[in-house]
Design a protein around this motif. Structure first.
Motif, PDB file in Angstrom:
ATOM      1  N   GLY B 460      24.338  37.182  -9.234  1.00  0.00           N
ATOM      2  CA  GLY B 460      24.134  36.982  -7.667  1.00  0.00           C
ATOM      3  C   GLY B 460      22.768  35.994  -7.623  1.00  0.00           C
ATOM      4  O   GLY B 460      22.382  35.542  -6.498  1.00  0.00           O
ATOM      5  N   PHE B 461      22.286  35.713  -8.834  1.00  0.00           N
ATOM      6  CA  PHE B 461      21.217  34.424  -8.735  1.00  0.00           C
ATOM      7  C   PHE B 461      21.313  34.007 -10.162  1.00  0.00           C
ATOM      8  O   PHE B 461      21.953  34.359 -11.045  1.00  0.00           O
ATOM      9  N   ALA B 462      20.835  32.669 -10.040  1.00  0.00           N
ATOM     10  CA  ALA B 462      20.957  31.682 -11.340  1.00  0.00           C
ATOM     11  C   ALA B 462      19.681  32.040 -12.236  1.00  0.00           C
ATOM     12  O   ALA B 462      18.565  31.574 -12.004  1.00  0.00           O
ATOM     13  N   LYS B 463      19.755  32.875 -13.267  1.00  0.00           N
ATOM     14  CA  LYS B 463      18.658  33.524 -14.186  1.00  0.00           C
ATOM     15  C   LYS B 463      18.212  32.486 -14.893  1.00  0.00           C
ATOM     16  O   LYS B 463      17.152  32.536 -15.556  1.00  0.00           O
ATOM     17  N   GLU B 464      19.222  31.365 -15.215  1.00  0.00           N
ATOM     18  CA  GLU B 464      18.626  30.290 -16.359  1.00  0.00           C
ATOM     19  C   GLU B 464      17.662  29.293 -15.681  1.00  0.00           C
ATOM     20  O   GLU B 464      17.744  29.106 -14.411  1.00  0.00           O
ATOM     21  N   GLN B 465      17.007  28.829 -16.588  1.00  0.00           N
ATOM     22  CA  GLN B 465      15.986  27.641 -16.054  1.00  0.00           C
ATOM     23  C   GLN B 465      15.109  27.995 -15.037  1.00  0.00           C
ATOM     24  O   GLN B 465      14.547  27.217 -14.261  1.00  0.00           O
ATOM     25  N   ILE B 466      14.452  29.381 -15.302  1.00  0.00           N
ATOM     26  CA  ILE B 466      13.522  29.730 -14.230  1.00  0.00           C
ATOM     27  C   ILE B 466      12.067  30.088 -15.111  1.00  0.00           C
ATOM     28  O   ILE B 466      12.444  30.869 -15.800  1.00  0.00           O
ATOM     29  N   PRO B 505      13.443  40.154 -10.658  1.00  0.00           N
ATOM     30  CA  PRO B 505      14.405  41.047 -11.113  1.00  0.00           C
ATOM     31  C   PRO B 505      13.978  41.422 -12.624  1.00  0.00           C
ATOM     32  O   PRO B 505      13.211  40.755 -13.117  1.00  0.00           O
ATOM     33  N   GLY B 506      14.478  42.506 -13.085  1.00  0.00           N
ATOM     34  CA  GLY B 506      14.307  42.909 -14.280  1.00  0.00           C
ATOM     35  C   GLY B 506      12.851  44.183 -14.350  1.00  0.00           C
ATOM     36  O   GLY B 506      12.532  44.581 -15.403  1.00  0.00           O
ATOM     37  N   GLU B 657       0.241  32.659 -19.486  1.00  0.00           N
ATOM     38  CA  GLU B 657       1.344  33.477 -20.001  1.00  0.00           C
ATOM     39  C   GLU B 657       2.496  33.162 -19.299  1.00  0.00           C
ATOM     40  O   GLU B 657       2.475  33.432 -18.264  1.00  0.00           O
ATOM     41  N   TYR B 658       3.611  32.951 -19.969  1.00  0.00           N
ATOM     42  CA  TYR B 658       4.798  32.483 -19.332  1.00  0.00           C
ATOM     43  C   TYR B 658       6.005  33.138 -20.136  1.00  0.00           C
ATOM     44  O   TYR B 658       5.758  33.515 -21.318  1.00  0.00           O
ATOM     45  N   PHE B 659       6.985  33.207 -19.383  1.00  0.00           N
ATOM     46  CA  PHE B 659       8.354  33.510 -20.041  1.00  0.00           C
ATOM     47  C   PHE B 659       9.520  32.942 -19.234  1.00  0.00           C
ATOM     48  O   PHE B 659       9.254  32.399 -18.208  1.00  0.00           O
ATOM     49  N   PHE B 660      10.670  33.292 -19.809  1.00  0.00           N
ATOM     50  CA  PHE B 660      11.907  32.771 -19.118  1.00  0.00           C
ATOM     51  C   PHE B 660      12.622  33.847 -18.270  1.00  0.00           C
ATOM     52  O   PHE B 660      12.688  35.065 -18.999  1.00  0.00           O
ATOM     53  N   MET B 661      12.904  33.503 -17.157  1.00  0.00           N
ATOM     54  CA  MET B 661      13.866  34.790 -16.364  1.00  0.00           C
ATOM     55  C   MET B 661      14.964  35.157 -17.085  1.00  0.00           C
ATOM     56  O   MET B 661      14.953  36.535 -17.186  1.00  0.00           O
ATOM     57  N   ASP B 662      15.891  34.385 -17.759  1.00  0.00           N
ATOM     58  CA  ASP B 662      16.972  34.882 -18.238  1.00  0.00           C
ATOM     59  C   ASP B 662      16.367  35.867 -19.661  1.00  0.00           C
ATOM     60  O   ASP B 662      17.193  36.998 -19.792  1.00  0.00           O
ATOM     61  N   GLU B 663      15.363  35.476 -20.387  1.00  0.00           N
ATOM     62  CA  GLU B 663      15.120  36.372 -21.403  1.00  0.00           C
ATOM     63  C   GLU B 663      14.435  37.621 -20.977  1.00  0.00           C
ATOM     64  O   GLU B 663      14.708  38.726 -21.590  1.00  0.00           O
ATOM     65  N   PHE B 664      13.556  37.424 -20.125  1.00  0.00           N
ATOM     66  CA  PHE B 664      12.976  38.681 -19.568  1.00  0.00           C
ATOM     67  C   PHE B 664      14.038  39.794 -18.942  1.00  0.00           C
ATOM     68  O   PHE B 664      13.982  40.814 -19.181  1.00  0.00           O
ATOM     69  N   PHE B 665      15.107  39.048 -18.340  1.00  0.00           N
ATOM     70  CA  PHE B 665      16.183  40.030 -17.806  1.00  0.00           C
ATOM     71  C   PHE B 665      16.947  40.730 -18.719  1.00  0.00           C
ATOM     72  O   PHE B 665      17.201  41.956 -18.809  1.00  0.00           O
ATOM     73  N   ASP B 666      17.287  39.822 -19.751  1.00  0.00           N
ATOM     74  CA  ASP B 666      17.967  40.306 -20.885  1.00  0.00           C
ATOM     75  C   ASP B 666      17.266  41.206 -21.613  1.00  0.00           C
ATOM     76  O   ASP B 666      18.084  41.858 -22.427  1.00  0.00           O
ATOM     77  N   ARG B 667      16.044  41.446 -21.647  1.00  0.00           N
ATOM     78  CA  ARG B 667      15.318  42.293 -22.456  1.00  0.00           C
ATOM     79  C   ARG B 667      15.534  43.618 -22.007  1.00  0.00           C
ATOM     80  O   ARG B 667      15.374  44.617 -22.932  1.00  0.00           O
TER      81      ARG B 667
END
Lengths: 239, 801
Positions: B460-466, B505-506, B657-667
């Motif tokens: 329901g949201f585009a988790k890639e490229q954030i 999210p996550g 410090e940064y991270f990518f949303m998709d990786e964070f969510f998939d954690r």
């Protein structure tokens, strides 16, 4: 003939094999008496029940009916465990195909009965050496069975049969797998053992081998048809 | 006698090298896997056991039933401490509180510490950590005191002694180091340092000491003895009935609270409570691992049984002879059991070597730190010897009983081939092995497919490229200037949009009490709240279902508007949600009435374990926790570098410090991923061991049927048809295993999938694929032997008999 003198005394010994559809009679009422110190040969055509009789006499098999007294004790009704006990104290076996354990050396094979009898290590070594020397195979003591000739293997097997000094030796065609020279050697050894007091019962096809016996029992279709005294042997002993 | 058994055993093993290798390899792999699993299980089950008074420590957790909806929390309110201290059976009580990630400035360098906790001065009375320096009773008794772990003291000061009395500058305050303790590990309290709770006590809002809904403290009590749990629970019940619920009622909140005494040792596996200090362990994995260990040993043992009975014809003569010369059945049984124990012992030595090799990978797989000298203790050695004896006896018993049953009269006749054990029994055992392997294979495929589904599902949201930049907490001046960096970033064409949000999210969301319009009246409800800014919805790629997004130009949006998701609209029974009234109750702003401006389509805030919950997106541009930038996939490294450069100018004090949303969510699926890997490896091992056995059996069958093969070849049979002849029996066994394993795997895996609100269907192709795989592997194994037999010169084959 007093009962005590008898090593083997069977009456109406029967053995039947029953499969799903067929009943085969291997022994059809055998009465056989063997005295201490006798050498008896059992002869007869293939399938007449020689081996079955020998197995029952050797307590490797039990009869279907009839009585079997071994040294005056009824064996027919004994349990496997009781028979095993009686066997290891009183019987020695010699087979046509030698039946040495391939993974054990000659010496270890010969010592095996003593191990089951619980002999001490030194006593075992002493008796094993005596048996090997008596059979003329002491020089092969550390060899494995496959490294020996047939004759040597059978001598090792006889050494194993006598090492615990049994009252009775049962031999099932002991020369069947040997050439005539080695066969004669083996028969000579059995004969010597018998002369020294051991009772010998031997199944054989060979009339030559049978000549070493005091008495020849002829079996046919599971029954004793004739019993012949070996005049030559008796005569030799009388002389 | 023993010596003769031993000699025969060794000589037999050496003579039959292939057979020995199959058995030893299979058992060694099985035992090695078991050892690793034993370590894992023991470790998982020993949480909190390093505290000498662990049996007497309880944590107070709470349930709040609100509007029929139950929430369970690991946290309680600050007044719980004084309440518990008054209980008769409590010797000491202490509270902990979470901190945000802390930035530490030390000797000109900047560090980040994530695992600091606030604790009060009674902490060391309840948890008996060893203090290497400092007085336990007073080390945390006043504001701005810090007690470090030995590791942290060494990190910053080089030694325990050097750390004492020094000052450490953290995000908000400077703290004096008043103590150093040795971490015990293996606890849900995984702190690297403790800050005095007194530091934040004055910050509590007025009246907070009576505030039973301010859930931000972990409350622990040390009971006077370990049989006081029930009495303690009774007192909690009295507290809820006489004090807390009356307070809730007096505040006109429509909720009922109850408290639960949670034994310390239960915390690790108790997943009932939200907001725990550290993620829970999963007891199912302990069971699954345990079952896998038993499976592996069983499969390896079956190999031994099958090969030993198949080859029994070769040992028959020996058995007969031993009986002839006086062995009774018991002695023969002992001999063969001794052989299997000896073989298992050799396998165990090899297994120890295997474990040494694989322990680092296993540590990586399980996130544990097992040392390679784990076996050098009496307990483990005893367990190991017991296992060797057990497997030896289990694996050896069937062959021993079978072999010892030979009658000498039968086996000593040269013209009669003795039986090779019951072929039916062997087939049944092979079916059992392959059933187990198939269950594991099906499990692996299901877990893999579900994982792929979770990662590729439409959230329901585009988790890639954030790209998500962590905004340092507590620096309000930084937050007030965020628009500066937002503007800078937007100048880069690779960055299409930027948002400053508190929630992403996550992450667990806050739960808030609201009043919502219901049939013209305002009713109390609790709902999950995300604190967002104007750009959150477009940056996340969340779609609007009705109404509009927040608008900077509409000043009334700030306190007078809210956005909800479709689930919230459904839950509140609003057919036309736009314009419906909501009252947000926040202590900072006071009550403010707002209207629903828009409804977003449902999106998954948390993992797909849970269904989409009702969520309210509250506009709070003043409280940002993260900077979210939607970047284009091209030139990503350059874009990241650009953001870093801009950030270092914007905030030179903190490292970015940064991270990518998709990786964070998939954690959130790390546990599943680990399980997938473990399942994958172990199912590989089960099939490997099963195939080793099959290889041996196929060799035996080929050998046994040599004459038949020869005759068939003389009569004109082709190599192919002979391979088929020899292989088809084994194929049949695998197919029977498929039939047996499929329903069991289906049952187990549907149970596992129940954990997910969003899950795959267990379609037929999963089972077909597993069957095909097992069949292919089994056929590859068997056909090698079959081909070897089929290619043999027929004359040799016939003569061999």
């Amino acid at each position: 003939m007093s009962k005590e003198e008898l090593v083997i005394d069977t009456q109406n010994l029967q053995k039947k094999y029953v499969t799903d559809t067929v009943e085969t009679t291997a022994l059809a009422g055998v009465d056989l008496k063997i005295k201490r110190g006798e050498f008896v040969a059992i002869m007869g055509p293939s399938g007449c029940g020689k081996s079955t009789l020998l197995n029952i006499l050797g307590m490797l098999d039990s009869p279907s009916s009839g009585s079997f007294l071994f040294l005056g004790q009824e064996v027919a009704s004994m349990s496997e465990r009781q028979r095993a006990k009686l066997r290891k104290h009183n019987l020695g076996f010699v087979f046509q195909s030698f039946n040495l354990i391939d993974e054990l050396t000659v010496e270890e094979n010969i010592a095996l009965p003593l191990a089951y009898l619980g002999f001490s290590k030194s006593e075992t070594e002493k008796r094993t050496l005596q048996a090997m020397e008596r059979m003329g195979i002491a020089h092969r003591r550390n060899h494995f069975p496959q490294q020996l000739s047939g004759g040597q293997q059978q001598r090792a097997a006889i050494a194993r049969a006598v090492v615990a000094e049994p009252a009775l030796i049962l031999a099932d065609e002991p020369t069947g797998n040997l050439d005539s020279v080695h066969g004669r050697e083996v028969m000579q050894l059995l004969s010597e053992l018998n002369e020294a007091g051991t009772t010998v019962v031997m199944v054989t096809h060979s009339p030559t081998d049978a000549e070493y016996a005091h008495r020849v029992v002829n079996l046919f279709d599971g029954q004793i048809v004739t019993e012949n005294l070996n005049i030559k042997r008796h005569a030799a002993e009388l002389l | 006698m023993l010596q003769s058994y031993f000699k025969i055993a060794i000589r037999n093993l050496l003579r039959n090298k292939v057979y020995t290798a199959i058995n030893i390899t299979g058992l060694a792999i099985g035992v090695a896997a078991c050892m690793l699993i034993f370590l894992y299980v023991k470790d998982e089950l020993s949480y909190e056991s390093n505290f000498s008074k662990a049996d007497r420590i309880v944590r107070v957790a709470g349930n709040i039933v609100f509007d029929g909806h139950k929430d369970a929390f690991a946290v309680t309110a600050p007044p719980m401490l004084s309440a518990v201290r008054e209980f008769a059976n409590v010797a000491h009580a202490t509270q902990l509180a979470n901190t945000d990630k802390q930035t530490i400035w030390h000797k000109g360098q900047v560090f980040t510490e994530e695992n600091l906790l606030f604790a009060d001065s009674a902490f060391f009375s309840v948890f008996d950590y060893e203090l290497l320096a400092g007085p336990p009773a007073t080390a945390l008794d006043a504001p701005r005191k810090i007690v470090l772990t030995e590791k942290l003291a060494q990190k910053y000061f080089g030694s325990v002694e050097a750390a004492m009395g020094q000052t450490l500058k953290l995000s908000r305050d400077s703290y004096v180091i008043t103590g150093v303790y040795r971490d015990k590990g293996h606890s849900h309290i995984a702190a690297s340092g403790l800050l005095s709770l007194a530091t934040i006590e004055p910050n509590l809002p007025e009246g907070a000491q009576d505030q039973w809904f301010n859930l931000n403290r972990y409350t622990y009590a040390l009971l006077t003895s370990n049989n006081q749990l029930a009495a303690f629970q009774d007192q909690l019940n009295v507290l809820a009935a006489n004090k807390v619920n009356p307070w809730i009622k007096s505040n006109k909140i429509n909720a009922v609270a109850s408290f639960i005494a949670q034994p310390l040792k239960d915390i690790h596996f108790d997943t009932r409570f939200e907001h725990d200090l550290t993620p829970q362990g999963n007891i199912s994995y302990v069971y699954i691992f345990g079952a896998v260990a038993v499976f592996l040993l069983l499969i390896a043992s079956i190999n031994y049984m099958n090969l030993a009975t198949a080859r029994s014809a070769k040992r028959a003569k020996e058995v007969g002879l031993r009986k002839v010369v006086g062995a009774d059945r018991g002695q023969i049984i002992c001999q063969f059991l001794g052989e299997s124990v000896l073989l298992t012992f050799i396998a165990m030595m090899l297994a120890l070597a295997l474990v040494q090799i694989f322990i680092p990978s296993f540590n990586l797989l399980t996130d544990k730190q097992f040392s390679s000298d784990f076996f050098l203790n009496r307990e483990f050695m005893a367990a190991l010897l017991a296992i060797v004896l057990l497997i030896g006896v289990v694996a050896g018993s069937y062959p021993a009983f079978f072999l010892s049953s030979f009658k000498p009269a039968d086996v000593l006749k040269s013209d009669k081939q003795p039986r090779s054990g019951s072929a039916t029994m062997r087939k049944a055992l092979v079916i059992l092995q392959f059933s187990i392997s198939l269950i594991m294979i099906i499990g692996t495929i299901v877990v893999f497919t579900q994982m792929r589904f979770l990662k590729n599902a439409d959230l329901g949201f585009a988790k890639e490229q954030i790209m998500v930049v962590d905004i340092p907490v507590g620096d309000t001046t930084l937050i007030n200037r965020l628009s500066v960096i937002n503007q800078k970033l937007l100048q880069n064409p690779s960055i299409s949009n930027v948002s400053n949000s508190y929630s992403i999210p996550g992450q667990p969301l806050s739960r808030a009490l609201i009043l919502a319009e219901q049939n013209g009246k305002m009713e109390e409800k609790t709902i999950d709240v995300m604190f967002v800014d104007y750009d959150f919805i477009p940056v996340m790629g969340i779609e609007m279902a009705a109404g509009r997004n927040y608008n900077r130009n509409m000043h009334t949006d700030l306190n007078g508007g809210v956005i909800i998701n479709e689930a919230a609209a459904r839950w509140l029974g609003w057919k036309d949600p736009i314009g419906k009234k909501v009252v947000l109750s926040t202590s900072a702003l006071g009550d403010s009435q707002a209207k629903v401006l828009g409804v977003v389509k449902d999106f998954n805030v948390s993992s797909l374990h849970a269904e989409v919950q009702p969520v309210l997106l509250q506009l709070t541009p003043q409280s940002a926790g993260y900077l979210l930038a939607r970047i284009s996939p091209e030139n990503q490294p350059a874009t990241i570098q650009f953001v870093e450069e801009q950030w270092s100018q914007f905030d030179p004090k903190h490292p970015m410090e940064y991270f990518f949303m998709d990786e964070f969510f998939d954690r959130q699926y790390r546990a599943e991923e680990k399980m997938l890997t473990v399942f994958g490896y172990f199912s590989g091992l089960t099939i490997l061991i099963a195939c080793l056995g099959l290889f041996g059996l196929a060799a035996f069958t080929a050998e046994q049927r040599t004459k038949e093969i020869g005759i068939r070849k003389v009569l004109g049979s082709s190599t192919g048809s002979i391979v088929l002849l020899l292989s088809k029996d084994f194929a049949l066994l695998v197919l029977v295993a498929v039939v047996l394993a499929s329903p069991i795997a289906w049952y187990g895996m549907s149970h596992w999938l129940q954990d997910y609100a969003y899950r795959i269907n267990l379609s037929w192709w999963i089972f077909a694929l597993a069957a095909l795989l097992a069949l292919l592997i089994a056929m590859a194994t068997v056909s090698f032997q079959a081909l070897k037999a089929a290619m043999l010169d027929p004359v040799k084959a016939i003569r061999a008999q």
